[in-house]
Structures are given as structure tokens and as C-alpha cells.
Motif scaffolding. Structure first.
Motif, PDB file in Angstrom:
ATOM      1  N   TYR A 441       0.782  -1.179  -0.103  1.00  0.00           N
ATOM      2  CA  TYR A 441       0.003  -0.010  -0.148  1.00  0.00           C
ATOM      3  C   TYR A 441       0.942   1.319  -0.040  1.00  0.00           C
ATOM      4  O   TYR A 441       0.731   2.055  -0.820  1.00  0.00           O
ATOM      5  N   GLY A 442       1.883   1.133   0.889  1.00  0.00           N
ATOM      6  CA  GLY A 442       2.713   2.558   0.926  1.00  0.00           C
ATOM      7  C   GLY A 442       3.403   2.526  -0.466  1.00  0.00           C
ATOM      8  O   GLY A 442       3.895   3.786  -0.948  1.00  0.00           O
ATOM      9  N   LEU A 443       3.917   1.574  -1.006  1.00  0.00           N
ATOM     10  CA  LEU A 443       4.572   1.500  -2.341  1.00  0.00           C
ATOM     11  C   LEU A 443       3.821   2.145  -3.306  1.00  0.00           C
ATOM     12  O   LEU A 443       4.087   3.129  -4.284  1.00  0.00           O
ATOM     13  N   LEU A 444       2.392   1.793  -3.537  1.00  0.00           N
ATOM     14  CA  LEU A 444       1.297   2.216  -4.582  1.00  0.00           C
ATOM     15  C   LEU A 444       1.264   3.636  -4.291  1.00  0.00           C
ATOM     16  O   LEU A 444       0.985   4.434  -5.068  1.00  0.00           O
ATOM     17  N   LYS A 445       1.047   4.117  -3.079  1.00  0.00           N
ATOM     18  CA  LYS A 445       0.840   5.499  -2.772  1.00  0.00           C
ATOM     19  C   LYS A 445       2.022   6.290  -3.261  1.00  0.00           C
ATOM     20  O   LYS A 445       1.914   7.470  -3.815  1.00  0.00           O
ATOM     21  N   LYS A 446       3.266   5.873  -3.011  1.00  0.00           N
ATOM     22  CA  LYS A 446       4.581   6.842  -3.687  1.00  0.00           C
ATOM     23  C   LYS A 446       4.442   6.729  -4.866  1.00  0.00           C
ATOM     24  O   LYS A 446       4.706   7.601  -5.721  1.00  0.00           O
ATOM     25  N   LEU A 447       4.064   5.672  -5.820  1.00  0.00           N
ATOM     26  CA  LEU A 447       3.826   5.586  -7.191  1.00  0.00           C
ATOM     27  C   LEU A 447       2.654   6.435  -7.632  1.00  0.00           C
ATOM     28  O   LEU A 447       2.393   6.690  -8.948  1.00  0.00           O
ATOM     29  N   GLU A 448       1.795   6.867  -6.744  1.00  0.00           N
ATOM     30  CA  GLU A 448       0.792   7.769  -6.804  1.00  0.00           C
ATOM     31  C   GLU A 448      -0.497   7.019  -7.935  1.00  0.00           C
ATOM     32  O   GLU A 448      -0.930   7.633  -8.765  1.00  0.00           O
ATOM     33  N   ILE A 449      -0.670   5.693  -7.489  1.00  0.00           N
ATOM     34  CA  ILE A 449      -1.544   4.983  -8.232  1.00  0.00           C
ATOM     35  C   ILE A 449      -2.866   5.373  -7.856  1.00  0.00           C
ATOM     36  O   ILE A 449      -3.975   5.278  -8.696  1.00  0.00           O
ATOM     37  N   GLY A 450      -2.920   5.897  -6.671  1.00  0.00           N
ATOM     38  CA  GLY A 450      -4.342   6.592  -6.177  1.00  0.00           C
ATOM     39  C   GLY A 450      -4.848   7.904  -6.830  1.00  0.00           C
ATOM     40  O   GLY A 450      -6.077   8.161  -6.781  1.00  0.00           O
ATOM     41  N   LYS A 451      -3.956   8.436  -7.560  1.00  0.00           N
ATOM     42  CA  LYS A 451      -3.969   9.848  -8.226  1.00  0.00           C
ATOM     43  C   LYS A 451      -4.714   9.614  -9.384  1.00  0.00           C
ATOM     44  O   LYS A 451      -4.374   8.876 -10.568  1.00  0.00           O
ATOM     45  N   GLN A 452      -5.943  10.273  -9.536  1.00  0.00           N
ATOM     46  CA  GLN A 452      -6.508  10.367 -11.133  1.00  0.00           C
ATOM     47  C   GLN A 452      -6.195  11.609 -11.757  1.00  0.00           C
ATOM     48  O   GLN A 452      -6.385  12.666 -11.305  1.00  0.00           O
ATOM     49  N   VAL A 453      -5.610  11.677 -12.989  1.00  0.00           N
ATOM     50  CA  VAL A 453      -5.339  12.627 -13.611  1.00  0.00           C
ATOM     51  C   VAL A 453      -5.790  12.687 -14.979  1.00  0.00           C
ATOM     52  O   VAL A 453      -5.531  11.754 -15.602  1.00  0.00           O
ATOM     53  N   VAL A 454      -6.953  13.576 -15.574  1.00  0.00           N
ATOM     54  CA  VAL A 454      -7.355  13.547 -16.824  1.00  0.00           C
ATOM     55  C   VAL A 454      -6.872  14.746 -17.553  1.00  0.00           C
ATOM     56  O   VAL A 454      -7.203  15.946 -16.881  1.00  0.00           O
ATOM     57  N   TYR A 455      -6.329  14.610 -18.986  1.00  0.00           N
ATOM     58  CA  TYR A 455      -6.140  15.697 -19.700  1.00  0.00           C
ATOM     59  C   TYR A 455      -7.159  15.783 -20.710  1.00  0.00           C
ATOM     60  O   TYR A 455      -7.317  14.694 -21.553  1.00  0.00           O
ATOM     61  N   LEU A 456      -7.612  17.074 -20.703  1.00  0.00           N
ATOM     62  CA  LEU A 456      -8.767  17.409 -22.065  1.00  0.00           C
ATOM     63  C   LEU A 456      -8.206  18.427 -22.832  1.00  0.00           C
ATOM     64  O   LEU A 456      -7.842  19.538 -22.709  1.00  0.00           O
ATOM     65  N   ASP A 457      -8.279  17.854 -24.264  1.00  0.00           N
ATOM     66  CA  ASP A 457      -7.579  18.906 -24.996  1.00  0.00           C
ATOM     67  C   ASP A 457      -8.365  19.724 -25.746  1.00  0.00           C
ATOM     68  O   ASP A 457      -9.511  19.056 -26.494  1.00  0.00           O
ATOM     69  N   PRO A 458      -8.542  20.880 -25.673  1.00  0.00           N
ATOM     70  CA  PRO A 458      -9.481  21.745 -26.215  1.00  0.00           C
ATOM     71  C   PRO A 458      -9.535  21.849 -27.757  1.00  0.00           C
ATOM     72  O   PRO A 458     -10.559  22.373 -28.314  1.00  0.00           O
ATOM     73  N   VAL A 459      -8.443  21.461 -28.287  1.00  0.00           N
ATOM     74  CA  VAL A 459      -8.363  21.438 -29.947  1.00  0.00           C
ATOM     75  C   VAL A 459      -8.621  20.038 -30.492  1.00  0.00           C
ATOM     76  O   VAL A 459      -9.529  19.939 -31.464  1.00  0.00           O
ATOM     77  N   TYR A 460      -7.935  19.315 -30.229  1.00  0.00           N
ATOM     78  CA  TYR A 460      -7.876  17.774 -30.727  1.00  0.00           C
ATOM     79  C   TYR A 460      -8.855  16.678 -30.092  1.00  0.00           C
ATOM     80  O   TYR A 460      -8.871  15.652 -30.712  1.00  0.00           O
ATOM     81  N   GLY A 461      -9.418  17.064 -28.819  1.00  0.00           N
ATOM     82  CA  GLY A 461      -9.998  16.092 -28.013  1.00  0.00           C
ATOM     83  C   GLY A 461     -11.340  15.790 -28.814  1.00  0.00           C
ATOM     84  O   GLY A 461     -11.864  16.573 -29.490  1.00  0.00           O
ATOM     85  N   ASP A 462     -11.732  14.455 -28.360  1.00  0.00           N
ATOM     86  CA  ASP A 462     -13.247  14.066 -28.977  1.00  0.00           C
ATOM     87  C   ASP A 462     -14.148  14.645 -28.477  1.00  0.00           C
ATOM     88  O   ASP A 462     -15.301  15.035 -28.994  1.00  0.00           O
ATOM     89  N   TYR A 463     -13.922  15.101 -26.829  1.00  0.00           N
ATOM     90  CA  TYR A 463     -15.057  15.743 -26.495  1.00  0.00           C
ATOM     91  C   TYR A 463     -14.261  17.055 -25.647  1.00  0.00           C
ATOM     92  O   TYR A 463     -13.900  16.891 -24.605  1.00  0.00           O
ATOM     93  N   PRO A 464     -13.837  18.079 -26.492  1.00  0.00           N
ATOM     94  CA  PRO A 464     -12.966  19.000 -26.145  1.00  0.00           C
ATOM     95  C   PRO A 464     -13.657  19.923 -25.023  1.00  0.00           C
ATOM     96  O   PRO A 464     -15.091  20.327 -24.976  1.00  0.00           O
ATOM     97  N   PRO A 465     -12.911  20.397 -23.735  1.00  0.00           N
ATOM     98  CA  PRO A 465     -13.755  21.418 -22.937  1.00  0.00           C
ATOM     99  C   PRO A 465     -14.006  22.652 -23.774  1.00  0.00           C
ATOM    100  O   PRO A 465     -13.322  22.890 -24.870  1.00  0.00           O
ATOM    101  N   VAL A 466     -15.148  23.661 -23.021  1.00  0.00           N
ATOM    102  CA  VAL A 466     -15.506  24.570 -24.004  1.00  0.00           C
ATOM    103  C   VAL A 466     -15.320  25.775 -22.698  1.00  0.00           C
ATOM    104  O   VAL A 466     -15.849  25.713 -21.943  1.00  0.00           O
TER     105      VAL A 466
END
Length: 572
Positions: A441-466
């Protein structure tokens, strides 16, 4: 680029030296070492233990920078400290055959130690990790696992074969067993040529020794080999010379492989790969003369390699000397019994290049190594001139070689974690499989397995942010939910969408055209109404959504100039 060239040389040297770990020699000191090496390839059952250790050797300066980075909480320093020393210990190995094995072990990453156990019998493998709430069950009979194997293994399922069954069905077990035996035979045929031509390293010693192997005191023959980088370079040249000179041996090996293929043509037919009577696979030749020509072509390739080494010595002697120097070395100790079984072995490889000669050659070149002092310039592939070298250690002991061995049998637990379930899990769900107090558990926390990061591309994304005229950034509700692993349901009668986030235990309901949202039943006012977008579904304000889901929103520059919307949240 100088740094890129160095990385290539580093990798090349490592591969060459690791190859040399298997180096043998002609009969010496009364011991047929080549025979012992070939016999080791034929080990089918045994009991024993093995270990593999990797160490990144840092200079004194780099050690100080690493310590300073750890003190400051630098993320890169923490990664380096975690992976600078890796050790895998396998104990209590019991191998009946290649498909029936049990073992226990420990994986150490720096100060983090993770225990595990593996039990394998036929199609079933069970892995138990220390601190895990559920065992991992890998069942080759499971449809999801068979489909996964079939994607990269033509022998698992062949759509061209009328006898191979439907997609996801394994090939005939009898054919699989024959295929395994054929592979062993071919390995022996090829190994015979490769091992018999290994030259004697300088400084080879063979002496009697008394050693403990798996708790038993034995009288063995001890083979000790020591080579520095300079000697290794010469040894590689001598090996290539020996292979080139033995054109007859190479031809015999290819002929033997060809005959083995023809003798097992029924296996290929059962796998949907028909083999004609006079055709040979995988060589693809039809008669002995063509096979002899193929052997000649291989010899020409070896001659080209040998010529390139001579050219390198003349035209780039400094580069050769940088890596194949006296500070790099390989040590191998083998202990063989009277039956030529290698009962104990240990090898140490140190790659210690001359970093002074690898410094940037021009003032401008230094910028590609490090643009700032300290660890901020050390990106795991960065200023390798600060590294002293790398060290690899391999050790093993084995007893009851090719004897009767009974491994611990796997048990398919009802709460086992299947490959199908693992393939659909979010990172935080993996984290929650382990006790909070466990090393994993400590190792996975160090590796940030629990962190969710989503990148949304406003130009080329299928569902771009507006970005609306009011300056509010809105995002696709369905696309965001999918990326965060959140269930989404649409109620057409009320034109409302309900999200159920089991990760944060949050339920959100929004209605088309309304700013009002319900978060766990409580009404809140959002900054922009839920809006139906053509071909994209419902859009909602990003900041309000992520706040309700326990996350954050920010714009970030990527690829120097592009802007991306980043949704991020930490999961426990």
C-alpha cells in the motif's frame, strides 16, 4: 546528440556483458564446463532458491544531491531512491516441470520489502501478495485470459484453422505439449553450436570446493572466471572468430532444426499452419543446399559484425576505451557436481564507464545534460556523467535436479481477483486491495496509483472542453465520468443525468438547462446550466463538477505552447 549516443552505448554494453554471464569454455581442470552449461539448459525439475539484484552506483556528489532532494521532499529524488537498488529473492522454489511450480519470494525496492507467493499447475496460477485482501487468480481457461493470450500468441488460437475452435478457446492440449517438447529439442540443437564454440576466458580456474547448497554440504568443482572490460572485448572477438570458423557446425544445427520441424509437421497442421512434405519452417527452405546457403549468409553477418569491431578499434578507440575499461568487470562462480549439474552459481557484473571522457565536448553541449544544479536536472535519464556505474548480482542454488519434486498446489479461492476484473479496475481500486499498513500500500501510494489525472484537449479532443462567453469552462459529463471510472445513467423522462461515484461515495444529479445540482441529495447552485451539446451529450461546469467529486481543475501548458484542461483528484 551526445547524451543520446551515450545511452545507446550504455545499453549495448549492458547487453553484451549480460550475455557473457552465460559464457562457457572448453574442458579445463578435468571439468567439461560446456557439458555442464548444456546440461543446465535441460533442467526440468529442481528445488532451490535464486536472487537478482540491481544497484545504481552514484558518485559522492550525486549522493549528496540525492540526500538534499529527499530532505526537501523532491519527487524525482524519491523515485531515484526507490529504484536505485532493487533485489528479487526467490526462496523455496519447487519445480516439477515448466508448468508446475511453487515458490515464495521478496521484492525489495530500497527500504520497501514486499513478500509474495506463487503456485502454478497447468492452466491455473495463484499469486498471493503480502498485505493483499484477495489473491490474484490467473486461469488460462478463463475466456478473458485466453483472448488476451490469443492477441499475441498464434499458437493460442488460429482463426485459419478449422480444428482450433472458436476465438478464446485454447489450442489442443496435446498439440501444446508437443510444441513444448519440440521447442526444447530445438533449443538443445542451437545451444550445442553456440556453447561448443565458447572460448576459454583468461584467468579461468577450476578447483575442488566444499559448499553448502540448500542446507546440504557438498563436494563440488568450483569454476571461477574473472574478466575486466578490456579482456571482455577481446573475448567477444574470439567468440565471433570461433562462430565464423565453424560453418560446418552452423549448417548441422540448421539441418537439425529443419528435420525437427518436418518431424513435427502435424503440430503445425493442428495450429492452422500447414507444412508441406518438402517444406521446412521457420527457415522456409526446401533442400539441403539452400540450408547450406543460409548458413553461409549467417556467417557473412557474423563477419560483418567482426569487421565493425576492428573498424571501431581503429576509428573510435576512445569510445571503446570509455566503456570496455579495467574498472568494469564480470565475475562468475559456478559449482558443479559429478553429474555436471550446476548446483550453485553467483555472478557479479559492474559497468563502470569512464565518465570523464563522456563530458560534453562543447560549451553548448552541456545544456542538454543539465541546465540547473542539483536534482532538478536529474530526470532518471539525465546527467549520467554523475553516475559511477551499475551493478548486477545473480545467485542461485538448486538440489534434487531432475528428480521427483512436488510443488504446493494452487487453490482457486472464491474471492480471487481475476484477469477480467483487474483489466477494468481504476488505480484507486487497486490501492484499496491492500491493507493500509502493508508495504505494498505504501509503495503504491508513492507511485501515486491512487491519483486520477485527466487531460482534456480543447483543440484535438473528441469531447473538448469549452469556454463559454461568460468565461466558464464546461466539460462533457459522460466523457469525464468514463475517464474517472464513474457510473452514469440518463433519465429521458426528466432529462436528467445521475452519477454514482463509488470512489468518493458521491451521487450527483443534474438536469438539462438547470444550474441546480443535487450532491448526495443536497441542492447546490452551479455556475452554469447543464447544456446539451450537439453530438457530445450534456456539458456541465468543470470546476463545480470536480469540487463535488473531491478534485481540482486547472489549465496547464503542454508541448511548449498547447493548453490542456487538467482534472485531478487524490483517492485513498
Amino acid at each position: 546528440m551526445r547524451s543520446g549516443m551515450f545511452r545507446i552505448k550504455w545499453l549495448a554494453l549492458t547487453l553484451v556483458l549480460v550475455m557473457a554471464v552465460t559464457a562457457g569454455c572448453q574442458a579445463v581442470g578435468g571439468l567439461d564446463l560446456n557439458g555442464a552449461l548444456k546440461r543446465s539448459i535441460k533442467v526440468e525439475s529442481m528445488e532451490g532458491k535464486q536472487s537478482l539484484e540491481f544497484e545504481l552506483m552514484l558518485s559522492d556528489e550525486q549522493e549528496k544531491e540525492l540526500a538534499a532532494g529527499l530532505k526537501d521532499g523532491d519527487g524525482t529524488a524519491q523515485w531515484i531512491d526507490l529504484f536505485r537498488q532493487i533485489k528479487l529473492d526467490l526462496t523455496d522454489i519447487k519445480m516439477k516441470d515448466a508448468r508446475t511450480v511453487s515458490l515464495k519470494g521478496t521484492l525489495a525496492l530500497g527500504d520497501v520489502k514486499i513478500g509474495f507467493g506463487v503456485r502454478m499447475a497447468g492452466a491455473l496460477t495463484v499469486v498471493e501478495l503480502e498485505g493483499a485482501k484477495r489473491p490474484i487468480v490467473l486461469d488460462l481457461e478463463e475466456a478473458a485470459f485466453r483472448n488476451l493470450l490469443a492477441a499475441g500468441n498464434p499458437f493460442a488460437y488460429n482463426p485459419l484453422s478449422p480444428d482450433s475452435g472458436e476465438a478464446g478457446e485454447p489450442a489442443d492440449p496435446e498439440a501444446q505439449a508437443k510444441l513444448t517438447e519440440m521447442a526444447k529439442t530445438i533449443m538443445d540443437q542451437v545451444a550445442g553450436f553456440a556453447v561448443d564454440n565458447l572460448p576459454n576466458p583468461n584467468g579461468l580456474q577450476v578447483l575442488p570446493a566444499i559448499e553448502r547448497v540448500n542446507g546440504e554440504q557438498l563436494t563440488l568443482m568450483h569454476v571461477a572466471m574473472r574478466m575486466n572490460g578490456v579482456e571482455l572485448w577481446q573475448w567477444i572477438k574470439a567468440y565471433l572468430d570461433a562462430l565464423i570458423a565453424d560453418r560446418e557446425g552452423l549448417t548441422e544445427a540448421l539441418l537439425a532444426v529443419n528435420e525437427t520441424m518436418l518431424a513435427n509437421k502435424d503440430i503445425f497442421a493442428s495450429l492452422g499452419i500447414p507444412l508441406e512434405e518438402e517444406e521446412a519452417l521457420p527457415i522456409g527452405l526446401t533442400d539441403e543446399e539452400e540450408i547450406k546457403k543460409a548458413a553461409g549468409d549467417l556467417v557473412e553477418k557474423l563477419q560483418e559484425m567482426r569487421a565493425e569491431m576492428d573498424t571501431a578499434e581503429k576509428e573510435d578507440a576512445d569510445t571503446i576505451g570509455e566503456i570496455f575499461n579495467k574498472d568494469s568487470y564480470l565475475k562468475v562462480d559456478l559449482y558443479a557436481d559429478s553429474k555436471l549439474d550446476i548446483r550453485k552459481s553467483a555472478a557479479e557484473l559492474v559497468v563502470n564507464p569512464d565518465m570523464a571522457s563522456l563530458e560534453p565536448e562543447s560549451e553548448g553541449a552541456g545544456e542538454q545534460w543539465d541546465e540547473s544544479p542539483g536534482l532538478s536536472g536529474f530526470d532518471l535519464l539525465g546527467p549520467l556523467q554523475s553516475i559511477e556505474g551499475i551493478r548486477l548480482r545473480i545467485a542461485s542454488e538448486q538440489s534434487n535436479v531432475n528428480g521427483s519434486v512436488t510443488p504446493d498446489a494452487p487453490v482457486k479461492a472464491p474471492n480471487g481477483l481475476s484477469i477480467n476484473e483487474m483489466s477494468t479496475m481504476q488505480g484507486y481500486e487497486t490501492l484499496r486491495l491492500f491493507d493500509r499498513s502493508s508495504a505494498m500500500y505504501g509503495l503504491l501510494k508513492k507511485l501515486e496509483i491512487g491519483k486520477q489525472v485527466v487531460y482534456l484537449d480543447p483543440v484535438y479532443g473528441d469531447y473538448p472542453p469549452v469556454v463559454t462567453p461568460e468565461g466558464v469552462t464546461i466539460v462533457s459529463l459522460r466523457d469525464t465520468a468514463d475517464k474517472l471510472g464513474i457510473r452514469l445513467d440518463y433519465d429521458a423522462s426528466t432529462r436528467s443525468v445521475r452519477l454514482r461515484d463509488k470512489g468518493k461515495d458521491v451521487a450527483i444529479t443534474v438536469m438539462q438547462g438547470s444550474k441546480k445540482a443535487f450532491v448526495n441529495g443536497r441542492a447546490v447552485q452551479w455556475s452554469y446550466p447543464a447544456t446539451a451539446m450537439p453530438q457530445s451529450g450534456m456539458y456541465v461546469p468543470a470546476r463545480d463538477l470536480m469540487k463535488a467529486l473531491g478534485g481540482t481543475v486547472r489549465w496547464e501548458t503542454v508541448f511548449d505552447e498547447e493548453q490542456a484542461l487538467v482534472l485531478e483528484r487524490e483517492m485513498e
